[in-house]
Write an enzyme that holds these catalytic residues in place. Structure first.
Site, mmCIF file in Angstrom:
data_model
loop_
_atom_site.group_PDB
_atom_site.id
_atom_site.type_symbol
_atom_site.label_atom_id
_atom_site.label_comp_id
_atom_site.label_asym_id
_atom_site.label_seq_id
_atom_site.Cartn_x
_atom_site.Cartn_y
_atom_site.Cartn_z
ATOM 1 N N ASP A 194 12.187 -1.335 4.445
ATOM 2 C CA ASP A 194 11.129 -0.332 4.274
ATOM 3 C C ASP A 194 11.550 1.013 4.877
ATOM 4 O O ASP A 194 10.720 1.772 5.345
ATOM 5 C CB ASP A 194 9.833 -0.853 4.924
ATOM 6 C CG ASP A 194 8.661 0.082 4.708
ATOM 7 O OD1 ASP A 194 8.676 0.829 3.713
ATOM 8 O OD2 ASP A 194 7.736 0.070 5.540
ATOM 9 N N ASP A 202 0.860 -1.184 0.000
ATOM 10 C CA ASP A 202 0.000 0.000 0.000
ATOM 11 C C ASP A 202 0.894 1.231 0.000
ATOM 12 O O ASP A 202 2.101 1.130 0.278
ATOM 13 C CB ASP A 202 -0.926 0.009 1.233
ATOM 14 C CG ASP A 202 -0.146 0.030 2.547
ATOM 15 O OD1 ASP A 202 0.790 -0.781 2.683
ATOM 16 O OD2 ASP A 202 -0.454 0.865 3.429
ATOM 17 N N GLU A 242 0.021 -0.987 5.866
ATOM 18 C CA GLU A 242 1.112 -0.459 6.696
ATOM 19 C C GLU A 242 0.979 1.036 6.930
ATOM 20 O O GLU A 242 1.140 1.531 8.046
ATOM 21 C CB GLU A 242 2.470 -0.766 6.049
ATOM 22 C CG GLU A 242 3.656 -0.522 6.969
ATOM 23 C CD GLU A 242 4.267 0.871 6.889
ATOM 24 O OE1 GLU A 242 5.169 1.162 7.684
ATOM 25 O OE2 GLU A 242 3.834 1.689 6.035
ATOM 26 N N GLU A 243 0.664 1.761 5.866
ATOM 27 C CA GLU A 243 0.599 3.227 5.999
ATOM 28 C C GLU A 243 -0.556 3.649 6.895
ATOM 29 O O GLU A 243 -0.595 4.777 7.371
ATOM 30 C CB GLU A 243 0.484 3.892 4.617
ATOM 31 C CG GLU A 243 1.668 3.639 3.690
ATOM 32 C CD GLU A 243 2.973 4.291 4.150
ATOM 33 O OE1 GLU A 243 3.015 4.877 5.235
ATOM 34 O OE2 GLU A 243 3.964 4.181 3.399
HETATM 35 C C1 LIG Z 1 9.152 3.906 7.332
HETATM 36 C C2 LIG Z 1 7.943 3.420 6.585
HETATM 37 N N1 LIG Z 1 8.226 3.356 5.195
HETATM 38 C C3 LIG Z 1 6.770 4.348 6.838
HETATM 39 O O1 LIG Z 1 6.600 5.274 6.080
HETATM 40 N N2 LIG Z 1 6.017 4.099 7.907
HETATM 41 C C4 LIG Z 1 4.940 4.972 8.327
HETATM 42 C C5 LIG Z 1 4.071 4.160 9.245
HETATM 43 C C6 LIG Z 1 3.139 4.940 10.093
HETATM 44 C C7 LIG Z 1 3.426 5.450 11.301
HETATM 45 N N3 LIG Z 1 2.306 6.041 11.732
HETATM 46 C C8 LIG Z 1 1.393 5.894 10.809
HETATM 47 N N4 LIG Z 1 1.901 5.222 9.810
HETATM 48 C C9 LIG Z 1 5.507 6.188 9.036
HETATM 49 O O2 LIG Z 1 6.562 6.097 9.670
HETATM 50 O O3 LIG Z 1 4.887 7.260 8.918
HETATM 51 ZN ZN LIG Z 2 5.463 5.028 4.286
HETATM 52 ZN ZN LIG Z 3 6.850 1.910 4.126
#
Ligand SMILES: C[C@H](N)C(=O)N[C@@H](Cc1c[nH]cn1)C(=O)O
Ligand SMILES: [Zn+2]
Ligand SMILES: [Zn+2]
Length: 489
Positions: free
Chosen positions: A197, A103, A168-169
């Site tokens: 990631d 995603d 994940e996002e």
């Molecule tokens: C590091 C990773 N690629 C990423 O972008 N993770 C997001 C996950 C997240 C955290 N809070 C809500 N979503 C981030 O670090 O923003």
């Molecule tokens: Zn991200």
């Molecule tokens: Zn990510």
């Protein structure tokens, strides 16, 4: 230096790089934005596309249903399925599990993209597009590495497992429950978990990551009634929700970036002399990092302060306001309901539920001093723990060797200010070694309008993962020999 086997694989990867880029182009074209409800079907489509690709490699793929979730103002929404896949089950080989997500963050051309965010576009060796580096490129690099072994009819020296998600996002919704449920089954024979990631600290020097911050996301709703109001008819006679909200948001951090919520810093580990030396020793080009951001001045001037404020101190960022008029032009309205969104990146030893309570109490206190008749509602849609790993784990040794072979230099050992929500859960529940092996460069602009991965990093990253399989197998063989010797003695 590389062996004959590695050279054969590297040559294959170099020769097939345009095909690998074509697949990335097809993946980037799917608007698999997990934040906007209207695009949820695209996320599911993207997960299915990934599953097809894994089946093509000969993997056994399970699509695990994750149920649904409730968003404010939206009827409950189906979560995309989770991929659990495996390739190879040789008891003599170590088992490596790769975690990634397909995603992406929201992106619109109007946000200021120079190219269409969903059309992967190569300019001067960089592949621009939403998800190019976060995280479709690295997921595909892992798949490309496996494909290269298969195409060359080479034995893959490790058993492989894959956990690929589509949320994940949005905080990896539903995933923790599956990790707990699958601990005795899917994870039982896993030796190592690898995540790719995040980004290097530099535009050129590779890195290995042993820590990330966590995140607690807050929604602060202020409401005066059911309908927006004409600011000529009502302006000056009501307590405006937006004014309340701005005051609340303005009370969170001071001009030096310090979080003003009482107690927030209480559990942050104090800085030891040994740790200070660690920051001094790191190779970090502050000017390059500043250039990458496009910002002229940071809050701190030294590399040590910058790294500490990214890695070992919490930060608070305000992300947006829902319900406020944000289009061009002026709409003379008083919005009836506005929702401010901010998050606190937490560091080791901070506690999520204590943090939540501190923030909620503080916002209520600030609000009560305003004597506003409006309704205040604070909620926590997402939270994730910080993660720290043991760099003495053999997995890190294997990765260092693979990096040296592919990039010709030792990696920088780094932490990361961002969050992989499931990392610490993997570690806590499965008790397996977890490592982050980024292939994206510091200027990849994750979440931003110029997100990219360079052709070089995508292709070298593919080689890196192929080499990692070989290095883990070598190390595992050695480790087994050591433990066999120990038991026979
Ligand atoms: C590091 C990773 N690629 C990423 O972008 N993770 C997001 C996950 C997240 C955290 N809070 C809500 N979503 C981030 O670090 O923003
Ligand atoms: Zn991200
Ligand atoms: Zn990510």
């Amino acid at each position: 230096s590389s062996s004959g086997l590695e050279n054969q694989i590297f040559q294959y990867i170099d020769l097939h790089q345009n095909e690998f880029i074509q697949t990335l182009k097809e993946w980037v074209a799917v608007e698999s934005d997990s934040i906007q409800p209207a695009l949820r079907q695209k996320v599911t489509r993207m997960v299915e596309l990934t599953a097809d690709r894994l089946r093509d490699l000969g993997a056994t793929v399970e699509l695990v249903k994750l149920g649904s979730h409730k968003l404010p103002d939206v009827q409950s929404l189906l979560l995309p399925p989770l991929i659990l896949a495996e390739l190879g089950k040789d008891p003599q080989k170590p088992t490596v599990c790769f975690y990634g997500h397909v995603d992406v963050q929201p992106a619109k051309k109007e946000d200021g993209w120079k190219t269409d965010p969903y059309t992967l576009t190569e300019i001067d060796g960089n592949l621009y597009g939403r998800g190019a580096t976060d995280n479709k490129g690295p997921v595909l690099a892992w798949i490309n590495a496996v494909e290269s072994f298969k195409a060359l009819k080479l034995d893959i020296p490790v058993n492989l497992k894959f956990i690929i998600e589509g949320m994940e996002e949005a905080g990896s919704l539903g995933l923790e429950e599956i990790v707990k449920k699958e601990n005795q089954r899917f994870f039982s024979d896993v030796d190592y978990i690898v995540i790719s990631d995040n980004l290097w600290l530099s535009n050129r020097k590779p890195a290995l990551t042993y820590g990330t911050r966590g995140n607690i996301c807050f929604s602060v709703e202020v409401r005066c009634g059911e309908r927006d109001l004409h600011s000529g008819s009502f302006g000056g006679i009501i307590h405006e929700p937006m004014t309340d909200l701005i005051a609340l948001l303005d009370s969170l951090v001071d001009t030096s970036g310090r979080i003003l919520i009482p107690g927030v810093y209480d559990d942050v580990a104090s800085l030891m002399e040994e740790e200070k030396k660690l920051y001094e020793a790191i190779e970090f080009d502050l000017e390059e990092y500043k250039n990458n951001s496009g910002v002229k001045k940071f809050l701190y001037d030294t590399k040590e302060e910058i790294l500490m404020h990214l890695w070992r101190y919490p930060s608070l960022s305000i992300h947006g306001i829902e319900g406020a008029f944000h289009e061009p032009g002026i709409k003379t309205v008083i919005p009836a309901r506005v929702i401010g969104k901010f998050s606190i990146r937490q560091v080791p030893h901070m506690n999520i539920s204590i943090g939540e309570h501190q923030v909620i109490k503080y916002l209520q206190d600030v609000f009560s001093k305003r004597n506003s008749p409006n309704k205040l509602k604070v909620s926590v849609p997402i939270s994730a723990m910080p993660w720290v790993a043991d760099i003495n784990d053999p997995l890190y040794t294997a990765a260092r060797r693979a990096i040296k072979t592919v990039f010709g230099q030792d990696p920088e050992m780094i932490r990361d200010g961002s969050t992989i929500p499931i990392a610490q859960t993997f570690q806590n529940i499965t008790r397996k070694s977890v490592m982050m092996l980024p292939i994206g460069a510091a200027d990849d602009a994750e979440h931003s309008q110029k997100e990219k991965i360079s052709r070089h990093n995508y292709i070298q990253g593919t080689k890196l993962f192929a080499t990692l399989f070989l290095e883990i197998a070598k190390l595992h063989g050695q480790l087994q020999e050591v433990s066999n010797t120990t038991t026979t003695n």
